[in-house]
Design an enzyme around this catalytic site. Structure first.
Site, PDB file in Angstrom:
ATOM      1  N   LYS A   1       0.881   4.525   6.925  1.00 25.34           N
ATOM      2  CA  LYS A   1       0.329   5.358   5.857  1.00 25.34           C
ATOM      3  C   LYS A   1       0.966   6.742   5.922  1.00 25.34           C
ATOM      4  O   LYS A   1       1.713   7.064   6.844  1.00 25.34           O
ATOM      5  CB  LYS A   1      -1.192   5.494   5.992  1.00 25.34           C
ATOM      6  CG  LYS A   1      -1.970   4.183   6.071  1.00 25.34           C
ATOM      7  CD  LYS A   1      -1.965   3.404   4.768  1.00 25.34           C
ATOM      8  CE  LYS A   1      -2.767   2.110   4.914  1.00 25.34           C
ATOM      9  NZ  LYS A   1      -2.648   1.254   3.699  1.00 25.34           N
TER      10      LYS A   1
ATOM     11  N   SER B   1       0.810  -1.222   0.000  1.00 20.41           N
ATOM     12  CA  SER B   1       0.000   0.000   0.000  1.00 20.41           C
ATOM     13  C   SER B   1       0.842   1.270   0.000  1.00 20.41           C
ATOM     14  O   SER B   1       0.346   2.331  -0.355  1.00 20.41           O
ATOM     15  CB  SER B   1      -0.936   0.011   1.211  1.00 20.41           C
ATOM     16  OG  SER B   1      -0.204   0.173   2.410  1.00 20.41           O
TER      17      SER B   1
END
Length: 417
Positions: free
Chosen positions: A264, A208
């Site tokens: 993230k 990701s």
């Protein structure tokens, strides 16, 4: 070997001081030489050297980011040198007959002398000076045998010192076991404090954050930058340096799936309104600069326990404030023409993965799309990712033996930007 006799009126000293007073200059030089040779030929030596160099390197790239251009190649060279040194030490240990025979007895002798030293320091004034002197004399006999490289004599003198220590120290030696336990407890406490409050490793489990972070990258995260997060809680009582900023790459305990930690990039901070229009990030109505760099960027991804597979995606450079980083997108036209707007609550951040079309982030309920948009509370943030200290990803050394996974030396010590 001749030694001087201790004066009973002399106040007791620690074992090393007593031994030093009895050594000849030649013995002292030989003892120091052997000590440093043992340290430098220890398998721990390359790891300690690399660890000591890593501390100033992390501080340098955090506070002077441009320095990474020359500091990272130096660290990579040092790591390669230490890896070669580790291999050479292993070969030396197996190839040298004297090393095989002597290293064990020397280690046992050193441990025994250090144990006696600890007991004498722990009970100052309770061991008669003449007893300390006798122990020092016998410890010198052990040292002489070690310097001579006589394994049989070394074992004999070590046993004699062990027996004498039991006689001279008596009950004090039996209680010395607590020193070992307390020393272990202190070391464990230091390790826990470092991991909980200062620095912690984290392994990248998914794609990701490609291309910034690849699967198998292992990063160190700064635990104190945003504030001390109390163990087993999601509470940060006070801020230490600064709050999370746009562009920071953070590791956090997922508020939606508490059993998982995610990594993230912070896109929105408290009070921001975040919206994506055809993949371009808008913050408070202002489009953030994004430039297409390459239309067919090759990356390698993998699913859980699955094989590696190649992908070719669009590579962009995106700027959030003053921070620039790389992002990926599948096509020039984003999957959704618009996403948002998302208004970030107080003491929360809005996060996204750099692999924009393959990231379960704030847009998608942090892993549960049915929940809609979800934000990360400050208390769930574990820290800011700083540097890649190990990379076990696609390609690299020995990848042919591990289904494509190998040591990526090109990614070692790369700053996380």
């Amino acid at each position: 070997m001749s030694t001087t006799t201790a004066n009973p009126t002399t106040p007791p000293a620690d074992l090393e001081a007593l031994m030093a007073s009895r050594r000849t200059p030649e013995q002292a030089r030989a003892s120091r030489t052997l000590l440093w040779r043992e340290r430098l030929t220890s398998l721990w030596a390359p790891l300690v050297i690399l660890g000591l160099a890593l501390i100033p390197y992390i501080l340098l790239i955090e506070f002077v980011p441009p320095a990474a251009a020359w500091a990272q190649p130096l660290m990579q060279s040092l790591a390669l040198a230490m890896l070669v040194s580790f291999g050479a030490l292993l070969v030396y240990r197996f190839a040298s007959p004297s090393e095989r025979v002597l290293r064990g007895p020397r280690h046992d002798a050193r441990e025994l002398v250090e144990e006696i030293e600890r007991v004498l320091r722990r009970v100052p004034g309770k061991i008669p000076p003449e007893a300390s002197a006798r122990l020092a004399d016998q410890a010198l006999q052990v040292e002489t045998a070690s310097l001579a490289g006589d394994a049989a004599r070394l074992e004999k003198e070590t046993k004699a010192l062990d027996k004498q220590a039991t006689q001279e120290l008596g009950v004090w030696r039996k209680q010395g076991g607590w020193d070992v336990l307390s020393g272990f407890a202190k070391a464990l406490a230091i390790a826990v404090v470092i991991r909980v409050f200062i620095i912690e490793p984290y392994r990248i489990p998914s794609g990701s954050m490609l291309p910034t972070l690849e699967i198998g990258d292992q990063v160190f995260i700064n635990k104190f930058l945003y504030g001390v997060r109390l163990p087993f809680t999601n509470w940060v009582p006070f801020q230490i340096v600064r709050p999370p900023a746009r562009g920071d790459v953070i590791v956090f305990n997922n508020p939606v799936k508490p059993e998982q930690d995610f990594i993230k990039r912070v896109i929105g901070i408290p009070g921001d309104t975040v919206e994506l229009v055809n993949g371009v990030v808008h913050i408070n109505g202002v489009a953030q600069q994004r430039t297409l760099v390459q239309e067919d960027q090759l990356i390698h991804n993998k699913s859980d326990n699955g094989p590696w597979y190649p992908e070719r995606l669009l590579l962009y450079h995106e700027t959030l404030g003053e921070k620039s980083h790389a992002v990926l997108q599948e096509d020039r036209v984003a999957r959704l023409r618009t996403e948002g707007p998302y208004v970030v609550p107080a003491r929360h951040v809005f996060v996204m993965g750099d692999n924009r079309d393959n990231s379960l982030d704030s847009r998608y309920g942090l892993g549960d799309p049915a929940l809609g948009a979800r934000f990360v509370p400050y208390g769930h943030i574990k820290g800011k990712a700083m540097v890649i200290w190990m990379a076990l990803g696609y390609g690299g050394w020995f990848s042919n033996f591990f289904e494509g996974t190998g040591l990526r030396t090109d990614r070692l010590f790369e700053p996380v930007r």
